[in-house]
Design an enzyme around this catalytic site. Structure first.
Site, PDB file in Angstrom:
ATOM      1  N   HIS A   1     -22.705  -2.788   8.083  1.00 13.36           N
ATOM      2  CA  HIS A   1     -23.788  -3.752   8.216  1.00 13.36           C
ATOM      3  C   HIS A   1     -23.486  -4.871   9.199  1.00 13.36           C
ATOM      4  CE1 HIS A   1     -25.731  -1.612   5.076  1.00 13.36           C
ATOM      5  NE2 HIS A   1     -26.715  -2.463   4.969  1.00 13.36           N
TER       6      HIS A   1
ATOM      7  N   SER B   1     -26.587   0.010  11.875  1.00 13.78           N
ATOM      8  CA  SER B   1     -26.445   1.457  12.018  1.00 13.78           C
ATOM      9  C   SER B   1     -26.473   1.853  13.480  1.00 13.78           C
ATOM     10  CB  SER B   1     -27.587   2.166  11.290  1.00 13.78           C
ATOM     11  OG  SER B   1     -27.566   1.833   9.924  1.00 13.78           O
TER      12      SER B   1
ATOM     13  N   LYS C   1     -37.935   7.842   3.837  1.00 11.07           N
ATOM     14  CA  LYS C   1     -37.397   9.033   4.505  1.00 11.07           C
ATOM     15  C   LYS C   1     -36.251   9.632   3.682  1.00 11.07           C
ATOM     16  CE  LYS C   1     -36.088  10.512   9.112  1.00 11.07           C
ATOM     17  NZ  LYS C   1     -35.765  10.107  10.477  1.00 11.07           N
ATOM     18  N   ASP C   2     -35.338   8.761   3.206  1.00  8.98           N
ATOM     19  CA  ASP C   2     -34.249   9.249   2.352  1.00  8.98           C
ATOM     20  C   ASP C   2     -34.804   9.841   1.071  1.00  8.98           C
ATOM     21  OD1 ASP C   2     -32.084   8.620   3.969  1.00  8.98           O
ATOM     22  OD2 ASP C   2     -32.023   6.546   3.273  1.00  8.98           O
TER      23      ASP C   2
ATOM     24  N   GLU D   1     -10.542  25.849  -3.294  1.00  7.94           N
ATOM     25  CA  GLU D   1     -11.989  25.809  -3.214  1.00  7.94           C
ATOM     26  C   GLU D   1     -12.419  25.845  -1.750  1.00  7.94           C
ATOM     27  OE1 GLU D   1     -13.485  26.430  -6.127  1.00  7.94           O
ATOM     28  OE2 GLU D   1     -14.387  24.496  -6.562  1.00  7.94           O
TER      29      GLU D   1
END
Lengths: 309, 437
Positions: free
Chosen positions: B219, B223, B247-248, B291
């Site tokens: 921040h 971004s 959007k998220d 894994e």
């Protein structure tokens, strides 16, 4: 300086890897790995279709009951089912009294302690008990089975590559004799005394004698399909799918509800997103003149034509 | 937090003002993920995966806490307690399968998030610490996932713990005592299981803490964005809420749908069947594989087969650690002034080679170690190191990047009715008349 040092580190790793690569490949060509009998004669699992397959699959109760009967009459002599309790059988369609009777008449008793003497003892099974194991411990199991340890079957369809299809293939895949070709090519892979040839088993030779050998080996109650070897194997496999995943039906039902819920949520959220962005929708046009490639092209064109800018 | 036009928080109710004067937590949230955080307006869908990683971290913590109420960390009881959860605990099967597949999806979205950062140069100044904190989160995730996989105490749990702690014994002198210290014994046993459970419960909260630092550091400059051009004016940005929350929101729901399809209809697809066999220290499984999210590193480990000065095993372990540690130097290895890969023709090509290379490494790490698999992992590992330590610095030296747009808004808004394209660029000519090319 940092970049230089890290570049040397990189060169070091790359150098050692290339040396390793050349040694590996040289070794491979000068000394190619010998083919093994498993590579050539091992079969992949046959196809198997059960009612529980697919995203909407549910168990076939009648088949599970038949499969349980096969387990009881054929498998239970050597294989435990230690994660399943008698009470769980109610999911197969048995009522409480039937479950109680099954537990009460189970051939193997449950270990306990004598209330008066404190000595170890056994008692009849109760619905709350898990299926008692046929052997008191691994040593006893091996002693009784030519040093092979019959695995517990509770999770067997989830604990093997190929799953249920593998179990079904193994049960129906025994061959009386190895092919002459195998014995000729791989004399060392000849089935030893006390083992049985089964091309579906990863090592080809298996300690378990063929458990289902003849049609009609288990007698089904009237109204069921004829007990062929294939049918018996399918039924017990279906039963073992249930023992490994008793909540499969709940999972499929819940999954459908969750998927529908999330699908609707996605659509609503998408519409909300479109609505919120409607006035601010700001997309770069894919082939727009400001795309880097196009700017470059126009630059080239300008250079060619001698235009400044 | 740093843009002049960021909307300040204004409490709307008397209670809001009361709280704001005493504990301005709503103000903090508003400035971090609310209307007070201006975000570049041109973010594409690759920018959604950071929030998604947070979503999966939350899912893991919540399901994990409930699972721990039923799980029993004893070598005799762990396996059966997991099966008890699967069979008898109300909706226990759902909790366990969500937790199991949630780990895989946490890695999927994190890997996409990392590769977005690599492609768009998000690690470059002034976001180096954002990148490095992200790598710390990734390392913590790997430790947490590894220890979590040990907890059911199945065959692959046990032998995975045996193999992975065995790496440490490759180091001369300190190696073997270190391994014994980590395991609490000579082989994985009760002491190992208990400490792994303890740490598996602790580390997710450490991750959550580092996530806060990661977002805080983000921040400060704000971004990044697909053009890599800095934010210059207000019209370059939109407030995080409601634009990016919306959007998220829809994209997150769509990813959760995919997650649900795995969890409910193919819950064991990403797992290994051997972990449904209880741990047996006397029977080594035919194949020991970690894994899927560790497969590339497993391939790197197995790629070294020659004792060149150092033993091959030590080379493998050093390379495995180095493969992650070198990423901490990425902001300085890649010296190009241009951030976004979209404007770097050479970088872009090598980026896709890297992606294919990593898929190849993953493939090699998940298979039995035949000579062909080993040879592939050797070449792919060599490329991995060459890419970051040799090729990337050279690219940034010799590459001629494409011209950058003047600002985010000229790039993003061009083509809208209200905007006109900068003069000179749309001038029709023989080469630009066919934009469909």
């Amino acid at each position: 300086m940092l970049r230089f040092i890290l570049g040397l580190v990189g060169l070091g790793f790359v150098g050692v890897l290339l040396i390793s690569f050349f040694v590996t490949t040289a070794d491979y060509f000068s000394n190619p790995p010998e083919p093994t009998a498993e590579e050539e004669f091992h079969h992949h699992a046959k196809e198997l279709h059960l009612a529980s397959d697919g995203p909407f699959g549910q168990f076939d109760e009648k088949q599970l009951q038949r499969g349980f009967q096969v387990y009881k009459e054929v498998c239970a002599a050597c294989h435990g089912l230690s994660l399943v309790a008698f009470r769980d059988l109610e999911a197969l369609g048995y009522n409480e009294a039937e479950v109680k009777a099954i537990a009460d008449q189970w051939a193997i008793q449950v270990p306990t302690t004598n209330e008066e003497t404190g000595e170890t003892a056994t008692r009849k099974a109760l619905p709350a008990d898990r299926f008692p194991s046929p052997y008191p411990n691994e040593i006893a199991a091996r002693a009784a089975n030519n040093n092979a340890f019959p695995p517990d079957l509770s999770l067997i369809t989830k604990a093997r590559h190929g799953g249920a299809a593998y179990i079904y293939s193994l049960l129906t895949g025994y061959e009386k004799q190895q092919s002459a070709e195998l014995v000729r090519k791989f004399p060392a892979a000849k089935t030893p005394q006390g083992l049985y040839y089964n091309p579906y088993f990863p090592n080809l030779n298996l300690a378990m004698p063929p458990p289902i050998t003849t049609n009609g080996q288990v007698t089904y109650a009237p109204g069921n399909p004829p007990p062929t070897v294939d049918q018996i194997a399918k039924d017990v496999t279906a039963f073992l799918v249930w023992t490994a995943e008793p909540k499969l039906e709940n999972r499929h039902r819940a999954g459908l509800a969750v998927a529908i819920f999330l699908l609707i949520a996605t659509i609503i959220a998408y519409l909300a997103y479109r609505n919120i962005w409607a006035t601010h929708k700001a997309k770069v046009r894919v082939t727009g003149p400001l795309e880097p490639q196009n700017i470059a092209k126009s630059q080239i064109a300008k250079d060619q034509e001698g235009v400044a800018g | 937090m740093s843009f002049a036009w960021a909307k300040p928080y204004e409490p709307k109710s008397a209670f809001g003002r009361w709280i704001d004067a005493r504990l301005p937590l709503p103000r903090l949230v508003y400035g971090a993920v609310g209307g007070g955080y201006p975000v570049p307006r041109n973010l594409n869908y690759w920018w959604n995966f950071g929030v998604l990683a947070g979503v999966f971290l939350t899912i893991q913590i919540v399901t994990g806490i409930v699972l721990a109420m039923w799980y029993y960390s004893s070598v005799d009881g762990a396996f059966n307690s997991v099966e008890h959860i699967m069979r008898d605990v109300n909706a226990g099967w759902a909790l366990r399968y969500i937790h199991m597949n949630g780990a895989s999806f946490f890695f999927i979205v994190t890997y996409i998030h990392i590769f977005r950062g690599i492609y768009y140069g998000s690690y470059k100044a002034p976001r180096e610490l954002v990148w490095m904190l992200g790598l710390v989160i990734y390392l913590l995730m790997m430790a947490t996932a590894f220890m979590g996989y040990v907890l059911p105490w199945g065959q692959m749990s046990y032998w995975g713990a045996q193999v992975i702690t065995g790496f440490f014994s490759a180091f001369p002198l300190v190696g073997e005592p270190l391994r014994i210290w980590l395991l609490g014994g000579y082989a994985p046993d009760q002491a190992t299981l208990t400490r792994f459970f303890s740490l598996h419960y602790l580390l997710p909260f450490v991750i959550a803490g580092v996530v806060i630092l990661h977002i805080w550091a983000l921040h400060i400059p704000g971004s990044s964005n697909p053009t890599g051009v800095d934010i210059k004016e207000e019209r370059d940005t939109l407030p995080f809420h409601p634009f990016y929350t919306a959007k998220d929101g829809w994209f997150g729901a769509a990813v959760l749908l995919v997650f649900a399809l795995f969890t409910y209809f193919a819950p064991n697809f990403l797992g290994h069947p051997d972990n449904y066999i209880p741990a047996n220290p006397l029977a080594t499984p035919a194949e020991i594989v970690p894994e899927w999210y560790f497969w590339p590193f497993y391939a790197i480990l197995r790629a070294f087969t020659v004792d060149f000065i150092l033993p091959a095993k030590l080379w493998g372990v050093l390379a495995m650690f180095a493969s992650i540690l070198l990423l901490f130097f990425l902001p300085w290895l890649d010296n190009s002034a241009v951030r976004s890969g979209s404007y770097r023709p050479l970088f872009k090509r090598f980026f896709w080679i890297l992606v294919v290379n990593l898929i190849l490494l993953g493939w090699a790490g998940g298979r039995a170690a035949t000579p062909v698999v080993i040879a592939v992992s050797q070449l792919a590992t060599a490329y991995y190191f060459a890419h970051f330590l040799i090729i990337l610095p050279l690219i940034s030296k010799f590459e001629r990047p494409l011209p950058l747009p003047d600002s985010i808004s000229t790039s993003a808004l061009h083509g809208e009715r209200s905007e006109t394209a900068p003069a000179g660029i749309t001038r029709p000519s023989a080469t630009t008349a066919t934009p469909a090319e």
